[in-house]
Design a protein around this motif. Structure first.
Motif, mmCIF file in Angstrom:
data_model
loop_
_atom_site.group_PDB
_atom_site.id
_atom_site.type_symbol
_atom_site.label_atom_id
_atom_site.label_comp_id
_atom_site.label_asym_id
_atom_site.label_seq_id
_atom_site.Cartn_x
_atom_site.Cartn_y
_atom_site.Cartn_z
ATOM 1 N N GLY A 1 2.447 1.218 55.163
ATOM 2 C CA GLY A 1 1.165 1.381 55.854
ATOM 3 C C GLY A 1 1.303 2.224 57.108
ATOM 4 N N GLY A 2 2.393 1.995 57.845
ATOM 5 C CA GLY A 2 2.619 2.802 59.045
ATOM 6 C C GLY A 2 2.813 4.268 58.714
ATOM 7 N N MET A 3 3.600 4.525 57.679
ATOM 8 C CA MET A 3 3.814 5.911 57.250
ATOM 9 C C MET A 3 2.512 6.536 56.730
ATOM 10 N N THR A 4 1.734 5.733 55.994
ATOM 11 C CA THR A 4 0.470 6.241 55.455
ATOM 12 C C THR A 4 -0.490 6.618 56.574
ATOM 13 N N LEU A 5 -0.602 5.744 57.555
ATOM 14 C CA LEU A 5 -1.511 5.994 58.681
ATOM 15 C C LEU A 5 -1.099 7.248 59.443
ATOM 16 N N LEU A 6 0.187 7.353 59.728
ATOM 17 C CA LEU A 6 0.648 8.506 60.492
ATOM 18 C C LEU A 6 0.512 9.808 59.709
ATOM 19 N N SER A 7 0.792 9.754 58.408
ATOM 20 C CA SER A 7 0.660 10.977 57.602
ATOM 21 C C SER A 7 -0.797 11.394 57.468
ATOM 22 N N ALA A 8 -1.720 10.425 57.601
ATOM 23 C CA ALA A 8 -3.148 10.734 57.486
ATOM 24 C C ALA A 8 -3.728 11.301 58.778
ATOM 25 N N VAL A 9 -3.249 10.799 59.931
ATOM 26 C CA VAL A 9 -3.855 11.207 61.203
ATOM 27 C C VAL A 9 -3.119 12.370 61.874
ATOM 28 N N LEU A 10 -1.866 12.598 61.476
ATOM 29 C CA LEU A 10 -1.110 13.686 62.085
ATOM 30 C C LEU A 10 -1.081 14.899 61.157
#
Length: 455
Positions: free
Chosen positions: A182-191
Motif C-alpha cells: 500500500g505504501g509503494m502503491t500510494l507513493l507510485s501514484a502521487v509521485l
C-alpha cells in the motif's frame, strides 16, 4: 471459612483475568511483531521487482536485471533456516520473549539501512554487495521471528483454540503486505516516475524504524509463555536444542518443509512475480497490479482467521490439504487469465488465488508447531518452516523468470505450481495431525515414538 473461600475465589478470578489479559497481549504482540517483520520483507519484494534492477544492476538487460534482482531476493530466503537455527537455540534455551526482541531489532535496522543505501552509479559495485548483506540480515531475522511469534500466542492460550491463536502470527503477512504494498502503491501514484524511482521508494523503508519502536514497546509487556516457563521451572531445557530436535524429530522437520511447498512457492508468484509478469508481458500499469495485490491481501486478512478457526473444529489437515489441492487446480487457469484476460479478469484472478493460500497459511502455524514438544518447539518448528524457504519461496520468482524466458510460455510456471501441490499433499498425508492432542505433555511425543522418554 466462607471468607477464606471468598478470598480464594477472588484470587482465582484475578489470576484468570491476568491470564486472559496476557493471552490478548500475546495475540496482539504476535500479530504486530510479524506485521512489522513482513512489512519490511514485502517492501524489499516490491522494490526487487520494480526498482532494484535499474538501481543496482543498471548495466544489465531487462531479463538479466530481473534475474540479478530476484537473486538478491532469494538470498534472504536461503538465510532463513540459518536464522531459525540460531534463534531456535536461544528461543529454546532462554525463552520466546527475549529472542523475539532481538529478531525485531535486527529486521528493522536492516530495512532502515536499505532505505538509505546509494545505488551502483553512486558507490559502484559495493552497492549490490551491501544490499545482499542487508538481505541476509533480513532473512536471518525472519528465520528466527516466525516460530517465536507463533509460540507466543499458541502457548499462552486455550489449547482448544490453538489454530486460531497461532494464526495471529500469520495475519502479519497480509497486514504487512497491505502496509508495504500500500505504501509503494500510494507513493507510485502521487509521485512522478522519476521521483518515485529516485527517492520515493525509500520512504517506506525508513518508516519501518517507527514501526519497530512500537513493536518493542508491545513485546516488552509480555510475560514468558506458561508452557516454556514450566519447562524452565522443571529444569528440562535442552543443552543443545537444535541438535536434539534434528536428531529426534528430523521426520517432522522434513515433512513440515514439504508441507509448505504449495503454500509458499505460489504465494511469491502471486504477490511478487505477478508484478513483473503483468507489467512487462501485458504492459499494464504497475499501480493496477499493486492495487490488485493490495485487495487480495486485505481479503486474506479475514480468510486466514476464518480457516484457522475452522481447523480447530474439523481438524488441521482436512482444511490444509483442501487448500493444497485447490492451489494445484488453479495454476493453469490463473496464468491463462494473466496471458489472455482483460484487466477485470486479471484483478479477480489475483484476488481469488489468495483464498487457497489462506486455507493453508492460517492452520499451518499450529499444524507445524504442534509437531514438536515444548522444550524443542522453537527450533524444530522454525527449522521445518524455514527450510521450505530455500527450496520453495526463495527460488520461485527466479525460476518463474527463467521458465518463461526458456520455454516462452507461462504454462511452464503453472506446471511448477502443480508440482508444488503434489509435494505438499504427500507430506501432509504423512505428517501426524495433533489438532486435539495435549501439546503441553511430553508424553504426547514420546508415545508417538519421537524423542527420548520424558523425565
Amino acid at each position: 471459612m466462607v471468607l477464606g473461600n471468598d478470598e480464594a475465589n477472588k484470587a482465582l478470578r484475578a489470576r484468570d483475568t491476568e491470564r486472559s489479559a496476557q493471552v490478548r497481549r500475546a495475540a496482539v504482540a504476535s500479530a504486530i511483531g510479524t506485521t512489522i517483520e513482513w512489512y519490511d520483507f514485502f517492501l524489499y519484494n516490491t522494490a526487487a521487482a520494480l526498482i532494484f534492477p535499474q538501481l543496482f544492476f543498471p548495466a544489465s538487460s531487462s531479463y538479466a536485471g530481473a534475474i540479478q534482482s530476484f537473486a538478491t531476493y532469494a538470498v534472504g530466503f536461503a538465510a532463513r533456516p540459518v536464522g531459525a537455527a540460531i534463534f531456535g537455540y536461544w528461543g529454546d534455551r532462554i525463552g520466546r520473549k527475549a529472542t523475539l526482541i532481538v529478531t525485531l531489532l535486527a529486521m528493522g535496522i536492516a530495512s532502515g539501512l536499505v532505505g538509505v543505501l546509494p545505488g551502483t552509479e553512486t558507490i559502484g559495485p559495493a552497492a549490490p554487495l551491501i544490499l545482499v548483506a542487508l538481505r541476509l540480515i533480513q532473512g536471518i531475522a525472519i528465520g528466527g521471528e516466525w516460530s517465536g511469534s507463533v509460540l507466543l500466542a499458541m502457548e499462552w492460550g486455550d489449547q482448544r483454540k490453538r489454530g486460531l491463536l497461532a494464526s495471529f502470527a500469520q495475519i502479519g503477512v497480509p497486514v504487512g503486505l497491505v502496509l508495504g504494498t500500500g505504501g509503494m502503491t500510494l507513493l507510485s501514484a502521487v509521485l512522478s516516475p522519476a521521483a518515485f524511482n529516485s527517492w520515493g521508494w525509500r520512504l517506506p523503508f525508513l518508516a519501518s524504524l517507527i514501526l519497530v519502536a512500537v513493536g518493542l514497546v508491545i513485546r516488552l509487556r509480555i510475560l514468558e509463555t506458561p508452557m516454556f516457563a514450566k519447562v524452565v521451572a522443571e529444569k528440562r531445557t535442552s543443552a543443545s536444542p537444535v541438535v536434539e530436535v534434528v536428531k529426534h524429530h528430523w521426520r517432522e522437520i522434513l515433512l513440515s518443509a514439504g508441507l509448505r511447498f504449495s503454500e509458499q512457492m505460489p504465494f511469491y508468484l502471486f504477490t511478487s512475480y505477478v508484478l513483473v509478469y503483468v507489467v512487462e508481458q501485458r504492459h499494464i500499469g504497475k499501480t493496477f497490479v499493486l492495487n490488485s495485490v493490495l485487495v487480495a491481501a486485505a481479503l486474506e486478512l479475514v480468510t486466514i482467521l476464518w480457516f484457522s478457526q475452522l481447523s480447530d473444529r474439523v481438524g488441521r489437515k482436512r482444511v490444509y490439504l483442501t487448500g493444497a489441492v485447490l492451489t494445484g487446480l488453479i495454476g493453469f487457469p490463473y496464468f491463462a487469465i494473466l496471458e489472455n484476460g482483460g484487466q477485470t479478469l486479471i484483478f479477480f484472478a489475483i484476488v481469488i488465488a489468495m483464498i487457497p493460500h489462506a486455507m493453508q497459511y492460517g492452520p499451518q502455524a499450529a499444524l507445524i508447531g504442534e509437531s514438536f514438544p515444548t522444550r524443542l518447539r522453537y527450533g524444530g518448528a522454525g527449522i521445518g518452516y524455514q527450510l521450505a524457504s530455500v527450496f520453495a519461496g526463495g527460488p520461485a520468482p527466479l525460476l518463474a523468470t527463467w521458465l518463461l524466458h526458456t520455454t516462452g510460455t507461462p504454462y511452464a510456471i503453472a506446471g511448477y505450481i502443480v508440482l508444488s501441490a503434489v509435494i505438499t499433499v504427500i507430506c501432509g498425508v504423512l505428517l501426524k495431525d495433533r489438532s486435539r492432542a495435549d501439546i503441553d505433555d511430553e508424553g504426547t511425543y514420546h508415545r508417538a515414538g519421537r524423542g527420548p522418554k520424558p523425565a
